[in-house]
Design an enzyme around this catalytic site. Sequence first.
Site, short mmCIF file in Angstrom:
data_model
loop_
_atom_site.label_atom_id
_atom_site.label_comp_id
_atom_site.label_asym_id
_atom_site.label_seq_id
_atom_site.Cartn_x
_atom_site.Cartn_y
_atom_site.Cartn_z
N CYS A 138 6.49 -24.65 3.54
CA CYS A 138 6.61 -24.11 5.05
C CYS A 138 5.59 -24.59 5.78
CB CYS A 138 6.45 -22.37 4.93
SG CYS A 138 6.18 -21.68 6.30
N CYS B 51 -0.01 -18.69 8.69
CA CYS B 51 0.47 -17.70 8.55
C CYS B 51 0.11 -16.34 7.49
CB CYS B 51 2.24 -17.69 8.39
SG CYS B 51 3.08 -16.21 8.14
N CYS C 210 2.52 -15.73 3.16
CA CYS C 210 2.45 -16.10 1.80
C CYS C 210 0.93 -16.61 1.65
CB CYS C 210 3.58 -17.21 1.90
SG CYS C 210 5.13 -17.04 2.07
N CYS D 35 11.23 -18.99 8.61
CA CYS D 35 10.45 -18.66 7.52
C CYS D 35 11.21 -18.75 6.12
CB CYS D 35 10.22 -17.03 7.64
SG CYS D 35 9.36 -16.20 6.17
N TYR E 119 10.03 9.62 -6.75
CA TYR E 119 9.76 8.60 -5.51
C TYR E 119 10.83 7.76 -5.59
CZ TYR E 119 4.72 9.43 -6.94
OH TYR E 119 3.54 10.03 -7.00
N GLU F 39 12.27 12.70 -3.54
CA GLU F 39 11.70 11.61 -2.62
C GLU F 39 11.31 12.47 -1.28
OE1 GLU F 39 11.34 8.46 -1.72
OE2 GLU F 39 11.00 9.05 0.19
N ASP G 143 8.06 5.58 -9.42
CA ASP G 143 8.01 4.07 -8.89
C ASP G 143 7.23 4.54 -7.45
OD1 ASP G 143 8.47 2.04 -7.55
OD2 ASP G 143 10.48 2.16 -7.43
N CYS H 29 4.16 -1.63 -7.65
CA CYS H 29 3.73 -2.67 -6.83
C CYS H 29 2.24 -3.16 -6.85
CB CYS H 29 4.62 -2.61 -5.52
SG CYS H 29 4.05 -1.38 -4.54
#
Length: 454
Positions: free
Chosen positions: A75, A81, A84, A161, A314, A335, A383, A410
């Site tokens: 990129c 940017c 990333c 992108c 979740y 949720e 999660d 995550c």
Amino acid sequence: MDRLYKKGEIVTLNIEDISSKGEGIGKYNGYTIFVEGVLPDEKIRAKITKVKSNYAIGSLDKIIEQSKNRRTPPCVFFEDCGGCQIQNLEYKEQLKIKRKIIVDALERIGNLKNIQDKVKSTLGMKEPYEYRNKAQYKVSQDATLGFYKKKSHEIIPINHCKIQSGQSESTMKYINEFIQKNNISIYNEETHQGIFRGVVERVSNFNNEVMLIFVVNVKKIKFSKELIEHIKKYLPNVVSIYININMNKTNVVLSKTNKLIYGKEKITDSIGTLKYEISPLSFFQVNPIQTKVLYDKVVEFAELTGVETVFDLYCGIGTISLYLAKNSGRVYGVEVVEEAIKDAQDNMKLNNVDNVEFTLGKSEEKIVELLKQGIKADIVIVDPPRKGCDEKLLDAIITMSPQKVIYISCNPATLARDLKVLNVGGYNIEEVQPVDMFAHTMHVETIVALYKKD
Ligand SMILES: C[S@@+](CC[C@H](N)C(=O)[O-])C[C@H]1O[C@@H](n2cnc3c(N)ncnc32)[C@H](O)[C@@H]1O
């Protein structure tokens, strides 16, 4: 520790590691120096820009010896940017680094011994580009769409992108054209003046449907008709247009107030054989190809026989609940976002599933209510968002004592913190599987199978 560096000093460093934010880490007699834009195994020269009591920040002056894993980033916006962090690193090395970040977090924060062998190689993508189904475009004062520059709120205009869906380029081009042609005023973060704050694009990978959400700083826009005509003419796969009224002085992109001005309320995507309808405010994993890899791992870890009671905490729009429903006795999804739970209920009907119950509320509260009703899970899936699970939830899981817990995360740091609690509370960590949902960034997804100790 030998001595503190001084601001402005030039140092030569061997880069030994990479931080979870993507900065190279060099050491001098135990003193840590973070330098952006450099990779492990490189020898570099850097200028010290900030000195703290136990670390320093340096800016790259020269790469003296380059890593064999360095490559030209595909990129052209990579250097500026903020999207990333490691496009300059061979993809197979990115996968190794992500595994190492997880191992380090589990050992250091989770205090988990002998975890190395449990952490498998990261499952990567065959084609790690154009994978994202959601983009949040900002708009610069000269009315061009783009993303935030690294570590700043300055917007860099971009026209392409590499990790966004193939739709992205046309979306940016024609929205740019519209705001420039119609002279729409641009929102200014400092003065809180101006109308147009940005656009959120959601794309369904499977159906090629696009939802556009225009974020504005006014209660009513005067250009709806022209906007709809323009989009219909130039972006024919847009099936849904919303106006999101966000008059708050905040960095949160979307407010809760959405007004549908064109087309369908939701877009529909598929994961495996299941279909999912998605509303503007509902969470849906951003990488649909890797979501299937992740969910198939959930199925593998769960080893369902058709009779089990499963809690999917979740649960978002019910994706995992519905993915597991046909091999479970009963599934309970919990949720906190109202729109998402409505989507989950609609998705249940859409997929002709009748053994799932979705509940609106906080997982840490609803699990206690389920327990009080005498409903216990054989398998609990969690999660959570980046902040991890609430302590009350972990306590309730330990009290309920299901055979298995499957933890999807995550954020390796909060994952490690929570696994420590579950481990002390009676769960063995059987397998840790990193899945690359966010190629070229330092983000990493992990799925962990925990079994009750004998
Ligand atoms: C990482 S997403 C996972 C969603 C879903 N499992 C999936 O794969 O699409 C986390 C979800 O947790 C929800 N959430 C955040 N805090 C919560 C809480 N205390 N109780 C229940 N849900 C919560 C968010 O709204 C979001 O939908």
